[in-house]
Write an enzyme that holds these catalytic residues in place. Sequence first.
Site, PDB file in Angstrom:
ATOM      1  CB  CYS A   1      -3.873  -2.054   4.705  1.00  0.00           C
ATOM      2  SG  CYS A   1      -3.635  -2.211   6.042  1.00  0.00           S
TER       3      CYS A   1
ATOM      4  CD  GLU B   1      -2.192   1.171   2.798  1.00  0.00           C
ATOM      5  OE1 GLU B   1      -2.077   0.576   3.497  1.00  0.00           O
ATOM      6  OE2 GLU B   1      -3.143   1.640   3.369  1.00  0.00           O
TER       7      GLU B   1
ATOM      8  CE  LYS C   1      -6.728   0.644   4.041  1.00  0.00           C
ATOM      9  NZ  LYS C   1      -5.761   1.308   4.710  1.00  0.00           N
TER      10      LYS C   1
ATOM     11  CB  VAL D   1      -0.733  -0.692  11.914  1.00  0.00           C
ATOM     12  CG1 VAL D   1       0.601   0.420  11.185  1.00  0.00           C
ATOM     13  CG2 VAL D   1      -1.277   0.127  12.277  1.00  0.00           C
ATOM     14  CG  MET D   2      -3.631  -3.294  14.725  1.00  0.00           C
ATOM     15  SD  MET D   2      -5.508  -3.275  14.953  1.00  0.00           S
ATOM     16  CE  MET D   2      -5.752  -3.824  13.133  1.00  0.00           C
TER      17      MET D   2
HETATM   18  C1  ACM Z   1      -3.623   0.066   7.368  1.00  0.00           C
HETATM   19  O1  ACM Z   1      -5.255  -0.308   7.148  1.00  0.00           O
HETATM   20  N1  ACM Z   1      -2.963   0.848   6.106  1.00  0.00           N
HETATM   21  C2  ACM Z   1      -3.425   0.061   8.903  1.00  0.00           C
END
Ligand code: ACM
Length: 261
Positions: free
Chosen positions: A141, A38, A108, A168-169
Amino acid sequence: MEIGFVQFSPRFGEKEKNIKKVMELIGEDRADLIVLPELFTTGYLFLDKVETGKYAESVSNSHTIDVFRNLSKEKNAVIVGGFAEKDGEKIYNSQFVIYEEKVAIYRKAHLFYKEKFLFDKSNSKYVIFDTGGAKLGLMICFDWMFPEMMRTLALHGADIICHSANLVMPYCQKAMITRALENRVYIITANRTGMDKRGEYEVRFTGKSQIVSPDGNIILSADETDEIFKKIDIDEALARDKRINEMNDLFSDRRTDLYKL
Ligand code: ACM
């Protein structure tokens, strides 16, 4: 077919350096399908929407798309990756898929946390891209956390989910085993590594890009910090057989009469 991902740590705002890095990592190698993370040309941590707009590109006049169209032709490869897209006054967190003269864009659907201040709400429905050999489903993501997303792509015939990520998670990589099993699709998660630090803000990314097979095996992976291009040979036809045994079929056994809202 050979499918692969590039994982690296983009430098915020340094588009040319980031594109060059991707080119260096692929080098003389190739695959039939290459998925990039991304927002891989710009980095992730924009400070506000005005700044996002400065880095965003319109599809009809996009240096990034021109560069990867050339790479697609040179390598005879389908290339998928995330970028900040401008369309008139709107800014989207988008993903391109490029093959030969064809370009398709997915915006997205599920914006994560402060992305809600940095991008406009998507108007994309699901996007399926038919390469002639395989059908690709596009996803960015945080979309992973909404099972409806991958189910919709799979029900519309996607064989391979191209998942460009800046995770990030710590949950997604494990969850994708279940997503692959419940939809019997291949999933390529191309994640980034490293961190973005802007002023007082800092975000770290989890790496561990991976490819999961329709039977839920991680068949290729990177570690948390690798900057690397990796690929593997797969049989995409495996994703078209939704039977679990001679009595059960993942799609035709769905009881939509019972769980329709
Ligand atoms: C994300 O959706 N980039 C955490």
